[in-house]
Every structure is written in C-alpha cells, then in structure tokens.
Design a protein around this motif. Sequence first.
Motif, PDB file in Angstrom:
ATOM      1  N   MET A 154     -43.193 -59.005   4.692  1.00 36.19           N
ATOM      2  CA  MET A 154     -42.388 -57.811   4.608  1.00 36.19           C
ATOM      3  C   MET A 154     -41.162 -58.235   3.751  1.00 36.19           C
ATOM      4  N   ASN A 155     -41.075 -57.801   2.725  1.00 33.21           N
ATOM      5  CA  ASN A 155     -39.919 -58.100   1.803  1.00 33.21           C
ATOM      6  C   ASN A 155     -38.992 -57.229   1.747  1.00 33.21           C
ATOM      7  N   GLN A 156     -37.522 -57.414   1.130  1.00 33.85           N
ATOM      8  CA  GLN A 156     -36.654 -56.298   1.420  1.00 33.85           C
ATOM      9  C   GLN A 156     -36.290 -55.707  -0.093  1.00 33.85           C
ATOM     10  N   VAL A 157     -37.206 -55.784  -0.657  1.00 30.55           N
ATOM     11  CA  VAL A 157     -37.039 -55.199  -2.179  1.00 30.55           C
ATOM     12  C   VAL A 157     -36.879 -53.764  -2.362  1.00 30.55           C
ATOM     13  N   ARG A 158     -37.694 -53.107  -1.430  1.00 29.23           N
ATOM     14  CA  ARG A 158     -37.366 -51.482  -1.453  1.00 29.23           C
ATOM     15  C   ARG A 158     -36.084 -51.166  -1.006  1.00 29.23           C
ATOM     16  N   VAL A 159     -35.631 -51.803   0.188  1.00 28.65           N
ATOM     17  CA  VAL A 159     -34.322 -51.347   0.825  1.00 28.65           C
ATOM     18  C   VAL A 159     -33.159 -51.657  -0.151  1.00 28.65           C
ATOM     19  N   TYR A 160     -33.292 -52.686  -0.835  1.00 34.80           N
ATOM     20  CA  TYR A 160     -32.054 -53.041  -1.651  1.00 34.80           C
ATOM     21  C   TYR A 160     -32.297 -52.252  -2.980  1.00 34.80           C
ATOM     22  N   ARG A 161     -33.400 -51.982  -3.624  1.00 37.55           N
ATOM     23  CA  ARG A 161     -33.638 -50.924  -4.676  1.00 37.55           C
ATOM     24  C   ARG A 161     -32.928 -49.630  -4.223  1.00 37.55           C
ATOM     25  N   GLN A 162     -33.335 -49.396  -3.084  1.00 40.16           N
ATOM     26  CA  GLN A 162     -33.023 -47.754  -2.814  1.00 40.16           C
ATOM     27  C   GLN A 162     -31.478 -47.558  -2.346  1.00 40.16           C
ATOM     28  N   GLN A 163     -30.922 -48.683  -2.012  1.00 44.27           N
ATOM     29  CA  GLN A 163     -29.324 -48.636  -1.772  1.00 44.27           C
ATOM     30  C   GLN A 163     -28.694 -48.618  -3.235  1.00 44.27           C
ATOM     31  N   LEU A 164     -29.337 -49.140  -4.257  1.00 45.79           N
ATOM     32  CA  LEU A 164     -28.534 -49.112  -5.652  1.00 45.79           C
ATOM     33  C   LEU A 164     -29.156 -47.757  -6.030  1.00 45.79           C
ATOM     34  N   GLY A 165     -29.750 -46.904  -5.566  1.00 40.54           N
ATOM     35  CA  GLY A 165     -30.318 -45.663  -6.198  1.00 40.54           C
ATOM     36  C   GLY A 165     -31.077 -45.655  -7.317  1.00 40.54           C
ATOM     37  N   LEU A 166     -31.753 -46.920  -7.355  1.00 43.54           N
ATOM     38  CA  LEU A 166     -33.050 -47.033  -8.655  1.00 43.54           C
ATOM     39  C   LEU A 166     -34.314 -46.622  -8.148  1.00 43.54           C
ATOM     40  N   SER A 167     -34.832 -45.912  -9.201  1.00 43.87           N
ATOM     41  CA  SER A 167     -36.377 -45.724  -8.901  1.00 43.87           C
ATOM     42  C   SER A 167     -37.103 -47.153  -8.957  1.00 43.87           C
ATOM     43  N   GLN A 168     -38.164 -47.128  -8.835  1.00 41.11           N
ATOM     44  CA  GLN A 168     -39.406 -48.155  -9.230  1.00 41.11           C
ATOM     45  C   GLN A 168     -39.147 -48.252 -10.824  1.00 41.11           C
ATOM     46  N   THR A 169     -39.396 -47.314 -11.470  1.00 37.79           N
ATOM     47  CA  THR A 169     -39.747 -47.122 -13.006  1.00 37.79           C
ATOM     48  C   THR A 169     -38.147 -47.959 -13.545  1.00 37.79           C
ATOM     49  N   ALA A 170     -37.064 -47.388 -13.011  1.00 34.67           N
ATOM     50  CA  ALA A 170     -35.659 -47.784 -13.463  1.00 34.67           C
ATOM     51  C   ALA A 170     -35.596 -49.413 -13.352  1.00 34.67           C
ATOM     52  N   LEU A 171     -35.823 -49.933 -12.204  1.00 38.92           N
ATOM     53  CA  LEU A 171     -35.861 -51.336 -11.859  1.00 38.92           C
ATOM     54  C   LEU A 171     -36.631 -52.140 -12.517  1.00 38.92           C
ATOM     55  N   ALA A 172     -37.840 -51.477 -12.807  1.00 38.30           N
ATOM     56  CA  ALA A 172     -38.931 -52.307 -13.656  1.00 38.30           C
ATOM     57  C   ALA A 172     -38.449 -52.503 -15.057  1.00 38.30           C
ATOM     58  N   GLN A 173     -37.759 -51.387 -15.648  1.00 34.50           N
ATOM     59  CA  GLN A 173     -37.375 -51.554 -16.920  1.00 34.50           C
ATOM     60  C   GLN A 173     -36.189 -52.485 -17.104  1.00 34.50           C
ATOM     61  N   GLN A 174     -35.252 -52.441 -16.147  1.00 33.54           N
ATOM     62  CA  GLN A 174     -34.249 -53.314 -16.124  1.00 33.54           C
ATOM     63  C   GLN A 174     -34.551 -54.650 -16.150  1.00 33.54           C
ATOM     64  N   ILE A 175     -35.903 -55.280 -15.431  1.00 36.03           N
ATOM     65  CA  ILE A 175     -35.988 -56.441 -15.645  1.00 36.03           C
ATOM     66  C   ILE A 175     -37.544 -56.790 -16.162  1.00 36.03           C
ATOM     67  N   ASN A 176     -37.592 -55.586 -17.180  1.00 37.12           N
ATOM     68  CA  ASN A 176     -38.765 -55.798 -18.163  1.00 37.12           C
ATOM     69  C   ASN A 176     -40.265 -56.402 -17.547  1.00 37.12           C
ATOM     70  N   VAL A 177     -40.573 -55.428 -16.341  1.00 31.98           N
ATOM     71  CA  VAL A 177     -42.084 -55.630 -15.759  1.00 31.98           C
ATOM     72  C   VAL A 177     -42.505 -54.334 -15.857  1.00 31.98           C
ATOM     73  N   ALA A 178     -43.805 -54.268 -15.454  1.00 34.12           N
ATOM     74  CA  ALA A 178     -44.395 -52.892 -15.244  1.00 34.12           C
ATOM     75  C   ALA A 178     -44.047 -52.534 -14.050  1.00 34.12           C
ATOM     76  N   ARG A 179     -43.969 -51.065 -14.114  1.00 37.86           N
ATOM     77  CA  ARG A 179     -43.706 -50.393 -12.709  1.00 37.86           C
ATOM     78  C   ARG A 179     -44.720 -50.631 -11.647  1.00 37.86           C
ATOM     79  N   GLN A 180     -45.913 -50.948 -11.647  1.00 36.03           N
ATOM     80  CA  GLN A 180     -46.822 -51.242 -10.820  1.00 36.03           C
ATOM     81  C   GLN A 180     -46.473 -52.587 -10.411  1.00 36.03           C
ATOM     82  N   THR A 181     -45.988 -53.241 -10.919  1.00 32.96           N
ATOM     83  CA  THR A 181     -45.646 -54.729 -10.411  1.00 32.96           C
ATOM     84  C   THR A 181     -44.639 -54.368  -9.298  1.00 32.96           C
ATOM     85  N   ILE A 182     -43.584 -53.699  -9.379  1.00 31.91           N
ATOM     86  CA  ILE A 182     -42.590 -53.360  -8.572  1.00 31.91           C
ATOM     87  C   ILE A 182     -43.198 -52.703  -7.370  1.00 31.91           C
TER      88      ILE A 182
END
Lengths: 65, 65
Positions: A1-29
Amino acid sequence: MNQVRVYRQQLGLSQTALAQQINVARQTINLIEHDKYNPSLALCLALAWALGTDLNTLFWQAPPA
Amino acid sequence: MNQVRVYRQQLGLSQTALAQQINVARQTINLIEHDKYNPSLALCLALAWALGTDLNTLFWQAPPA
DNA sequence: CCTTTTTGTCATATATATTTGACAATTTTA
DNA sequence: TAAAATTGTCAAATATATATGACAAAAAGG
C-alpha cells in the motif's frame, strides 16, 4: 500500500492534474494508487518530486519475513 | 548515479551473486549499476532489501532545478 | 604467468509498464 | 437535484524492462 493518494490529496490535486504535471496518463496514476502494478524508478522519482516528498515515504515497505 | 555498486561491493557480492539472490539476470544488475535503464519499483525494493538499505539511499536524486 | 572469476556488452526474445480512447459510476459543486 | 468533475475500469496498441545465451576484456587468485 503506497502513499501516493494520501500525498496527492493533501495537495488538492486530481489524478488528472498530477498526471499532466509529470507527463503520464491518468490511468497510470490510478493503477499505481491501487497497487495494480509496478512503476518504474523514473516515475517514482517524478511522483516524489511532484508531491514534495521522497521515495521511502511514498513507496517503502519492509522486507518479507 | 545510484549507489547499488557501492553497497554490493561492501557486502563482497559479485553481480552474479546478487542477481541470483533476488532472482534477476546478471545483466540487469550490470545495467542498473551503469544507469543504463530504469528498474521497476519491485526490483528497487528487492535490491534495497538484499543490500540492507532503503530506496532513498540507493536511488534518490534531487529534482531538476 | 596461468587459471578462474568477474565484468562489460551485444543481439534477440519475452514480459509487462504505459498510453490511448472510451464509458459508467461516483463524488463534488452549483 | 442536476451539471460538472473525478474516479474506476476495460480493451487494444506501443514502448521498454528484463531474460537468455554468448563472448571478450579485465581483474583477482593460485
């Protein structure tokens, strides 16, 4: 169980926003958050950078006994 | 530049020995030590466990400026 | 020295990470 | 309660991590 979701949500980012920021597909996130597979080191680093944290915090797990 | 070689040699392990211990091909170890590619998270964890260290110690790098 | 071990590297094959597009289900916001 | 945004998920295509076998160069040990 990784901590990606926890940290993403603390920054108020959607999966889409995070994906765009690092240039990967949303599905990957989405799949990573559900531990559905095995991201590359480059992607782990990109996530750690984007989320303002580090590899151990996001992905560390203790060795099997 | 990752720290795999340093930690492997400190334990007196050959690339072959380390590879066998974590069930990967020797070439995989060699390529990782030369930063020739991008290992998976599962492999990074296996290396950290086998080398008695952690993800940050082996693989962390600061974000690009 | 000579032998053995270790390492660097190539080329080919296979497994799997990641992308793309799409749609339903859920949650958020107006 | 309806619209908009977010998330879960599927199937197919592509990129790339990893394996396998092999051989030469270098290093280590007798």
